[in-house]
Design a protein around this motif. Structure first.
Motif, PDB file in Angstrom:
ATOM      1  N   HIS A  20       3.312   8.959 -13.705  1.00 28.15           N
ATOM      2  CA  HIS A  20       4.365   8.854 -14.717  1.00 28.15           C
ATOM      3  C   HIS A  20       5.625   8.241 -14.123  1.00 28.15           C
ATOM      4  N   ARG A  21       5.947   8.658 -12.909  1.00 24.16           N
ATOM      5  CA  ARG A  21       7.157   8.136 -12.276  1.00 24.16           C
ATOM      6  C   ARG A  21       7.026   6.636 -11.999  1.00 24.16           C
ATOM      7  N   PHE A  22       5.855   6.204 -11.534  1.00 23.14           N
ATOM      8  CA  PHE A  22       5.644   4.780 -11.295  1.00 23.14           C
ATOM      9  C   PHE A  22       5.801   3.971 -12.582  1.00 23.14           C
ATOM     10  N   CYS A  23       5.219   4.463 -13.659  1.00 24.73           N
ATOM     11  CA  CYS A  23       5.324   3.749 -14.935  1.00 24.73           C
ATOM     12  C   CYS A  23       6.768   3.684 -15.414  1.00 24.73           C
ATOM     13  N   ALA A  24       7.502   4.767 -15.250  1.00 24.37           N
ATOM     14  CA  ALA A  24       8.910   4.780 -15.662  1.00 24.37           C
ATOM     15  C   ALA A  24       9.722   3.817 -14.800  1.00 24.37           C
ATOM     16  N   GLN A  25       9.435   3.770 -13.503  1.00 23.59           N
ATOM     17  CA  GLN A  25      10.133   2.840 -12.627  1.00 23.59           C
ATOM     18  C   GLN A  25       9.852   1.393 -13.039  1.00 23.59           C
ATOM     19  N   ALA A  26       8.598   1.125 -13.424  1.00 22.31           N
ATOM     20  CA  ALA A  26       8.245  -0.215 -13.858  1.00 22.31           C
ATOM     21  C   ALA A  26       9.036  -0.622 -15.097  1.00 22.31           C
ATOM     22  N   PRO A  67      11.993  -0.602  -8.257  1.00 26.44           N
ATOM     23  CA  PRO A  67      10.823  -0.695  -7.371  1.00 26.44           C
ATOM     24  C   PRO A  67      10.038   0.618  -7.343  1.00 26.44           C
ATOM     25  N   MET A  68       8.713   0.515  -7.434  1.00 28.76           N
ATOM     26  CA  MET A  68       7.886   1.725  -7.351  1.00 28.76           C
ATOM     27  C   MET A  68       7.942   2.276  -5.930  1.00 28.76           C
ATOM     28  N   THR A  69       8.273   3.558  -5.832  1.00 37.18           N
ATOM     29  CA  THR A  69       8.530   4.170  -4.538  1.00 37.18           C
ATOM     30  C   THR A  69       7.266   4.812  -3.988  1.00 37.18           C
ATOM     31  N   VAL A  70       6.552   4.059  -3.161  1.00 41.31           N
ATOM     32  CA  VAL A  70       5.384   4.589  -2.464  1.00 41.31           C
ATOM     33  C   VAL A  70       5.871   5.185  -1.150  1.00 41.31           C
ATOM     34  N   LYS A 107       7.453  -0.855  -3.289  1.00 43.09           N
ATOM     35  CA  LYS A 107       8.164  -0.659  -2.036  1.00 43.09           C
ATOM     36  C   LYS A 107       7.637   0.595  -1.331  1.00 43.09           C
ATOM     37  N   HIS A 108       7.497   0.506  -0.021  1.00 46.34           N
ATOM     38  CA  HIS A 108       7.056   1.645   0.788  1.00 46.34           C
ATOM     39  C   HIS A 108       8.291   2.308   1.395  1.00 46.34           C
ATOM     40  N   PHE A 109       8.554   3.543   0.962  1.00 47.74           N
ATOM     41  CA  PHE A 109       9.711   4.294   1.441  1.00 47.74           C
ATOM     42  C   PHE A 109       9.272   5.302   2.492  1.00 47.74           C
ATOM     43  N   GLU A 110      10.186   5.619   3.380  1.00 48.58           N
ATOM     44  CA  GLU A 110       9.903   6.642   4.374  1.00 48.58           C
ATOM     45  C   GLU A 110       9.529   7.939   3.657  1.00 48.58           C
ATOM     46  N   ASN A 111       8.455   8.542   4.068  1.00 45.30           N
ATOM     47  CA  ASN A 111       7.906   9.696   3.351  1.00 45.30           C
ATOM     48  C   ASN A 111       8.737  10.952   3.615  1.00 45.30           C
ATOM     49  N   PRO A 112       9.309  11.572   2.564  1.00 46.41           N
ATOM     50  CA  PRO A 112      10.060  12.818   2.759  1.00 46.41           C
ATOM     51  C   PRO A 112       9.148  14.032   2.888  1.00 46.41           C
ATOM     52  N   ARG A 113       7.811  13.829   2.682  1.00 47.25           N
ATOM     53  CA  ARG A 113       6.874  14.936   2.707  1.00 47.25           C
ATOM     54  C   ARG A 113       6.063  14.926   3.992  1.00 47.25           C
ATOM     55  N   THR A 168      15.996   3.536   3.320  1.00 45.42           N
ATOM     56  CA  THR A 168      15.064   2.997   4.294  1.00 45.42           C
ATOM     57  C   THR A 168      13.750   2.686   3.614  1.00 45.42           C
ATOM     58  N   VAL A 169      13.343   1.435   3.736  1.00 47.32           N
ATOM     59  CA  VAL A 169      12.101   0.995   3.124  1.00 47.32           C
ATOM     60  C   VAL A 169      11.162   0.529   4.228  1.00 47.32           C
TER      61      VAL A 169
END
Length: 417
Positions: free
Chosen positions: A243-249, A254-257, A325-331, A395-396
């Motif tokens: 859902h978040r990816f679709c909303a970002q689109a 940018p879709m935050t992977v 976009k690939h973001f630094e993973n907070p998890r 940071t991406v």
């Protein structure tokens, strides 16, 4: 006798209640305390799709779908006296328990929310299980949506239920160990253990439905009238990743992977999730289960990056130019974990997957484009507060594939939208 659906104002509970009511003449009692609305508001977000008040929803369902057999009761399931009265008055032959604080990120915000999540979820389930026992309703079929998150991310195929343990040359099937990765997921691990105990001690027939990540904007029933729509959350805390990816689109964001994004997660379309719960709730009363059964409510596993690429591809059909976009993973998670999960029992229940992920994404984008203003007005909720506090120093991580398909990293700082 009746069927009770808890969490009936929620994303999964509302369409489930409609599906059940549409297929039976029995009284279907909807129960909720509107907690989900309050939790989402508390993190500064909202449902992209307007959600009418439950009283209007019920009236429209009666009028549009001819569901004269539904009614609503407001109450808090953590209140033992309320639960006892609910069970005594309605004497349910089935309970579909979808009520819970369902967000892992919300449960991780701080100790207060972790405590709240576990108290709310565990107390509600315990009250229902003990209430059935103490009101003499031990034949009531108790169906709860737990989560596939109780399994964690083991390196072997996840069974549909227990695990086989071997020690000293002897083998036996035992409950799957609680390998949950959040305070929310652990609350459902405890629920699973408590349901097993309730079955052992009270003889309650239990269906532990371990729900995957559910995506989609509605079902056949909710599509009958806009006022019957179920909620659609898209923020970091309550919006599932699809859902978040679709909303970002839709917002041109940018879709935050997070990280490599190669880890596979279990998914199921809302339509398929609702169908399974309805099938369990409306099974032949003469063939009512007397056992404890676990179902993996999942139709397929998808990697996070594959999901983002699918949203980008489908988005192009709507004229959306979407970046991944690939973001630094907070998890803390294995970003390459290739999950395998068994689901034969659940697949047999629903007769196979009815909606592909691509079809689900198309449906979501169509819906969100009709509510683009709400999405863009809350685009600051796409990322956790720890990231959005300093957007200009986001940071991406960009990944490129080597000839051996090993991922290498190039880190650069960009301004984040």
């Amino acid at each position: 006798m009746s069927i009770i659906v808890t969490g009936a104002d929620g994303y999964l509970g509302w369409p489930t209640a409609l599906r059940i009511a549409d297929r039976t003449d029995e009284r279907v009692v909807l129960v909720d305390n509107f907690g989900r609305r309050e939790w989402v508001e508390s993190v500064g977000s909202t449902s992209a799709v307007p959600v009418t008040h439950i009283d209007e929803r019920v009236d429209v369902a009666k009028e549009t779908l001819d569901l004269a057999n539904i009614s609503f009761v407001e109450g808090d399931l953590t209140d033992r006296s309320f639960v006892d009265q609910l069970l005594s008055v309605h004497e349910p032959e089935t309970i579909v328990h979808t009520a819970a604080q369902p967000s892992a990120p919300y449960s991780q915000i701080n100790g207060e929310r972790a405590n709240y999540t576990q108290h709310n979820n565990l107390q509600s389930t315990r009250n229902l299980l003990w209430g059935l026992h103490e009101t003499g309703l031990e034949d009531t079929h108790f169906i709860e949506t737990t989560t596939t998150g109780v399994y964690g991310a083991p390196e072997f195929p996840i069974p549909e239920g227990g695990a086989v343990m071997e020690n000293g040359g002897e083998r036996d099937e035992v409950p799957f160990p609680a390998m949950a990765g959040s305070w929310y997921h652990l609350s459902k691990s405890h629920d699973a253990a408590n349901m097993r105990l309730a079955h052992t001690q009270f003889g309650l027939p239990i269906s532990d439905v371990r729900t995957a990540i559910v995506y989609g904007t509605g079902t056949n029933e909710t599509a009958a009238d806009p006022r019957l729509s179920t909620r659609f959350d898209f923020d970091y805390y309550f919006g599932v990743v699809a859902h978040r990816f679709c909303a970002q689109a839709v917002a041109g964001y940018p879709m935050t992977v997070y990280g490599k994004g190669e880890q596979r997660k279990p998914f199921i379309a809302l339509e398929d999730a609702v169908e399974g719960l309805a099938q369990l709730a409306l099974g032949d009363p003469d063939a009512r289960p007397d056992d404890h059964v676990v179902y993996n409510q999942v139709t397929r596993a998808i990697s996070i990056v594959e999901m983002a690429e699918t949203v980008a591809d489908v988005g192009s059909e709507f004229g959306l130019d979407v970046d991944v976009k690939h973001f630094e993973n907070p998890r803390e998670e294995d970003e390459t974990h290739k999950m395998e999960i068994e689901n034969d029992r659940y697949a047999d229940l629903i007769g196979g997957q009815s909606t592909t992920f691509e079809e689900g994404v198309r449906q979501i984008l169509e819906t969100l484009l009709d509510h683009e203003g709400t999405v863009t007005a809350h685009e600051d909720r796409f990322l956790p507060d720890v990231l959005t506090d300093d957007e200009q120093n986001e940071t991406v991580i960009e990944f490129t594939e080597s000839e051996e398909s090993d991922s290498s990293e190039e880190i650069q700082s960009v301004s984040g939208k």
